[in-house]
Design a protein around this motif. Structure first.
Motif, PDB file in Angstrom:
ATOM      1  N   TYR A 116     -41.603-134.238 -12.386  1.00 27.50           N
ATOM      2  CA  TYR A 116     -40.965-133.365 -11.385  1.00 27.50           C
ATOM      3  C   TYR A 116     -39.449-133.397 -11.544  1.00 27.50           C
ATOM      4  N   SER A 144     -43.448-118.502  -9.510  1.00 29.47           N
ATOM      5  CA  SER A 144     -44.121-119.155  -8.392  1.00 29.47           C
ATOM      6  C   SER A 144     -44.681-120.501  -8.822  1.00 29.47           C
ATOM      7  N   GLU A 145     -45.091-121.303  -7.845  1.00 28.90           N
ATOM      8  CA  GLU A 145     -45.703-122.597  -8.156  1.00 28.90           C
ATOM      9  C   GLU A 145     -46.902-122.407  -9.080  1.00 28.90           C
ATOM     10  N   ARG A 153     -49.811-129.084  -9.377  1.00 26.51           N
ATOM     11  CA  ARG A 153     -49.205-128.303  -8.305  1.00 26.51           C
ATOM     12  C   ARG A 153     -48.258-129.182  -7.474  1.00 26.51           C
ATOM     13  N   ASN A 212     -44.359-128.411  -6.739  1.00 30.14           N
ATOM     14  CA  ASN A 212     -43.964-128.269  -5.338  1.00 30.14           C
ATOM     15  C   ASN A 212     -42.797-129.185  -5.005  1.00 30.14           C
ATOM     16  N   ARG A 213     -42.860-130.422  -5.492  1.00 38.52           N
ATOM     17  CA  ARG A 213     -41.788-131.371  -5.188  1.00 38.52           C
ATOM     18  C   ARG A 213     -40.464-130.933  -5.810  1.00 38.52           C
ATOM     19  N   ARG A 260     -39.227-127.920  -3.873  1.00 39.06           N
ATOM     20  CA  ARG A 260     -38.869-128.321  -2.506  1.00 39.06           C
ATOM     21  C   ARG A 260     -37.518-129.046  -2.481  1.00 39.06           C
ATOM     22  N   ARG A 318     -36.276-120.003  -0.301  1.00 41.00           N
ATOM     23  CA  ARG A 318     -37.617-119.425  -0.253  1.00 41.00           C
ATOM     24  C   ARG A 318     -37.690-118.361   0.840  1.00 41.00           C
ATOM     25  N   THR A 332     -39.604-117.454  -4.335  1.00 38.40           N
ATOM     26  CA  THR A 332     -38.471-118.377  -4.395  1.00 38.40           C
ATOM     27  C   THR A 332     -37.389-117.783  -5.280  1.00 38.40           C
TER      28      THR A 332
END
Length: 251
Positions: free
Chosen positions: A24, A48-49, A60, A64-65, A68, A78, A84
């Protein structure tokens, strides 16, 4: 709004040097680098993710991390139902320094202008006298200036000035030069203090800054000295979405 090709993200991620960093963190670094070098522009949509997961073969949770944390740091934003995007770069000032706002805007390659809302001579109230370290009814100047960057308001500057140390303050044209320029010329600052806090602006302040009633603002209360005298007490109000403070500490 342009879209970032998935292939570009694949190439960035693939070319990262091998390290012990978690996946990440590598992904986060790759995206941040593209934003820092302006290869990915403000308002550009990032994959997108689900697209990143498919393209890079990572989990995922990992994607996401990364997204985020970049959003929390202000590099991404977002929009519900849209995706995003690369965030607009915020104006920022050094936390422990005092600068001319016109110069800060120019350094970002933008245009500065200001609107003078109040400029008057008065006798200091009890509160103003305490802020300036003078007696009540001491002669002072009050000013309110609205600063713009590329025609977008970024700061309300409310200032109380010791008239004895800056006697021609009320004769200045603060649409042509800033109060900072005049004060540094007649009473160069030798000391200063800041108090920084987040506040909810008044309806009038929201109108002046062209923001919604729910947007928080960053408020800076500042006093500056020339020698033993307090020259000015200032309140600066910035929309939270357009401004940030930056500080660097030594080891």
């Amino acid at each position: 709004m342009s879209v970032t090709p998935i292939s570009a993200l694949q190439n960035v991620f693939r070319d990262l040097p091998d390290s012990s960093q978690p996946i990440y963190a590598k992904l986060k670094h790759a995206i941040a680098q593209k934003i820092a070098t302006d290869e990915w522009q403000a308002e550009q949509r990032v994959p997108s993710e689900a697209e990143i997961v498919k393209a890079l073969g990572v989990s995922r949770m990992t994607v996401n991390r990364a997204l985020r944390e970049l959003t929390a740091e202000g590099l991404l934003v977002r929009h519900q139902g849209m995706g995003t995007f690369v965030a607009e770069k915020k104006a920022h000032s050094a936390l422990f320094e005092v600068h001319n706002i016109a110069e800060e805007v120019a350094e970002r390659g933008h245009q500065h202008r200001s609107e003078l809302l109040v400029l008057e001579s008065a006798k200091a109230s009890v509160e103003e006298a305490m802020m300036l370290g003078v007696r009540t009814n001491h002669r002072i100047f009050r000013s309110v200036v609205l600063h713009y960057e590329n025609d977008l308001p970024i700061q309300i500057e409310e200032r109380v000035v010791n008239a004895q140390r800056a006697p021609k303050y009320d004769k200045q044209d603060f649409t042509k030069h800033t109060s900072y320029e005049y004060l540094m010329r007649v009473a160069p600052m030798t000391e200063g203090e800041h108090l920084v806090e987040a506040i909810i602006p008044t309806p009038k302040e929201c109108e002046r800054l062209q923001i919604s009633s729910t947007e928080p603002c960053l408020q800076i209360k500042r006093r500056t000295w020339a020698g033993d005298d307090i020259i000015t007490a200032t309140r600066l109000l910035h929309p939270g979405s357009r401004f940030q403070l930056f500080g660097h500490f030594g080891r």
